[in-house]
Design a protein around this motif. Sequence first.
Motif, PDB file in Angstrom:
ATOM      1  N   ILE A 187     -14.333  -4.183  -2.606  1.00 47.90           N
ATOM      2  CA  ILE A 187     -14.897  -4.034  -1.265  1.00 47.90           C
ATOM      3  C   ILE A 187     -14.263  -2.783  -0.658  1.00 47.90           C
ATOM      4  N   VAL A 188     -15.095  -1.930  -0.096  1.00 54.19           N
ATOM      5  CA  VAL A 188     -14.575  -0.725   0.527  1.00 54.19           C
ATOM      6  C   VAL A 188     -14.491  -0.965   2.041  1.00 54.19           C
ATOM      7  N   GLU A 189     -13.255  -1.017   2.517  1.00 54.18           N
ATOM      8  CA  GLU A 189     -13.009  -1.345   3.917  1.00 54.18           C
ATOM      9  C   GLU A 189     -11.905  -0.416   4.427  1.00 54.18           C
ATOM     10  N   PRO A 190     -12.113   0.263   5.545  1.00 48.69           N
ATOM     11  CA  PRO A 190     -11.042   1.139   6.033  1.00 48.69           C
ATOM     12  C   PRO A 190      -9.783   0.343   6.402  1.00 48.69           C
ATOM     13  N   ALA A 191      -8.644   0.874   6.055  1.00 53.57           N
ATOM     14  CA  ALA A 191      -7.375   0.217   6.382  1.00 53.57           C
ATOM     15  C   ALA A 191      -6.946   0.615   7.790  1.00 53.57           C
ATOM     16  N   THR A 192      -6.445  -0.345   8.521  1.00 53.65           N
ATOM     17  CA  THR A 192      -5.920  -0.068   9.855  1.00 53.65           C
ATOM     18  C   THR A 192      -4.479  -0.526   9.996  1.00 53.65           C
TER      19      THR A 192
ATOM     20  N   GLN B 156      -2.618   8.573   3.126  1.00 56.08           N
ATOM     21  CA  GLN B 156      -2.524   8.565   1.671  1.00 56.08           C
ATOM     22  C   GLN B 156      -3.502   7.552   1.068  1.00 56.08           C
ATOM     23  N   GLN B 157      -3.590   6.383   1.703  1.00 55.11           N
ATOM     24  CA  GLN B 157      -4.486   5.328   1.228  1.00 55.11           C
ATOM     25  C   GLN B 157      -5.275   4.801   2.437  1.00 55.11           C
ATOM     26  N   PRO B 158      -6.395   5.455   2.753  1.00 49.40           N
ATOM     27  CA  PRO B 158      -7.145   5.071   3.962  1.00 49.40           C
ATOM     28  C   PRO B 158      -8.006   3.815   3.803  1.00 49.40           C
ATOM     29  N   LEU B 159      -8.028   3.260   2.587  1.00 46.84           N
ATOM     30  CA  LEU B 159      -8.839   2.056   2.372  1.00 46.84           C
ATOM     31  C   LEU B 159      -7.953   0.834   2.176  1.00 46.84           C
TER      32      LEU B 159
ATOM     33  N   PHE C 173      11.821   0.693   6.317  1.00 44.19           N
ATOM     34  CA  PHE C 173      11.395   2.094   6.253  1.00 44.19           C
ATOM     35  C   PHE C 173      11.148   2.600   4.835  1.00 44.19           C
ATOM     36  N   ALA C 174      11.669   1.883   3.841  1.00 41.13           N
ATOM     37  CA  ALA C 174      11.536   2.370   2.465  1.00 41.13           C
ATOM     38  C   ALA C 174      10.296   1.822   1.760  1.00 41.13           C
ATOM     39  N   GLY C 175       9.791   0.698   2.241  1.00 41.36           N
ATOM     40  CA  GLY C 175       8.630   0.105   1.609  1.00 41.36           C
ATOM     41  C   GLY C 175       9.007  -0.808   0.468  1.00 41.36           C
ATOM     42  N   PRO C 176       8.121  -1.135  -0.452  1.00 40.37           N
ATOM     43  CA  PRO C 176       6.766  -0.578  -0.598  1.00 40.37           C
ATOM     44  C   PRO C 176       5.792  -1.083   0.471  1.00 40.37           C
ATOM     45  N   PHE C 177       4.783  -0.242   0.723  1.00 42.71           N
ATOM     46  CA  PHE C 177       3.776  -0.562   1.713  1.00 42.71           C
ATOM     47  C   PHE C 177       2.405  -0.731   1.068  1.00 42.71           C
ATOM     48  N   VAL C 178       1.585  -1.483   1.752  1.00 41.21           N
ATOM     49  CA  VAL C 178       0.194  -1.643   1.334  1.00 41.21           C
ATOM     50  C   VAL C 178      -0.686  -1.349   2.542  1.00 41.21           C
ATOM     51  N   SER C 179      -1.720  -0.538   2.348  1.00 39.75           N
ATOM     52  CA  SER C 179      -2.710  -0.325   3.403  1.00 39.75           C
ATOM     53  C   SER C 179      -3.671  -1.502   3.391  1.00 39.75           C
ATOM     54  N   THR C 180      -3.880  -2.109   4.539  1.00 36.71           N
ATOM     55  CA  THR C 180      -4.804  -3.241   4.618  1.00 36.71           C
ATOM     56  C   THR C 180      -5.675  -3.140   5.869  1.00 36.71           C
ATOM     57  N   CYS C 181      -6.802  -3.855   5.809  1.00 37.46           N
ATOM     58  CA  CYS C 181      -7.618  -3.981   7.020  1.00 37.46           C
ATOM     59  C   CYS C 181      -7.029  -5.126   7.845  1.00 37.46           C
TER      60      CYS C 181
END
Length: 108
Positions: free
Chosen positions: A51-56, A39-42, A73-81
Amino acid sequence: MPMTHGATKPDRRSPEAAEYRKLYSTARWKRLREFKLAQQPLCEWCLEQEIVEPATEVHHADGGHKGDVVKFFAGPFVSTCKPCHSRRGQREDLGLTVIRFGPDGWPL
Ligand SMILES: [Zn+2]
């Protein structure tokens, strides 16, 4: 009599911590993680600084789950590098103030 200074901090490597660490190896978490990254690959924290950085990594936002399975399991979550996760993620989990910088180099 020995002197005691302030309150004792809770041990971050408590049995409960070991318990919820196991949640990271569940199929449910892996699915959630994949879903979030799809959903949020960055890296959302890098994006704040343009800064555009792929999230892992998928970080538990909002102060973390603190061993709360529902929140885990409910989050909220953040995609981060990875670098963001180890820098800012740890600070957030420890309840420390996170100073964020905007693209202009000034704190937000
Ligand atoms: Zn990042």
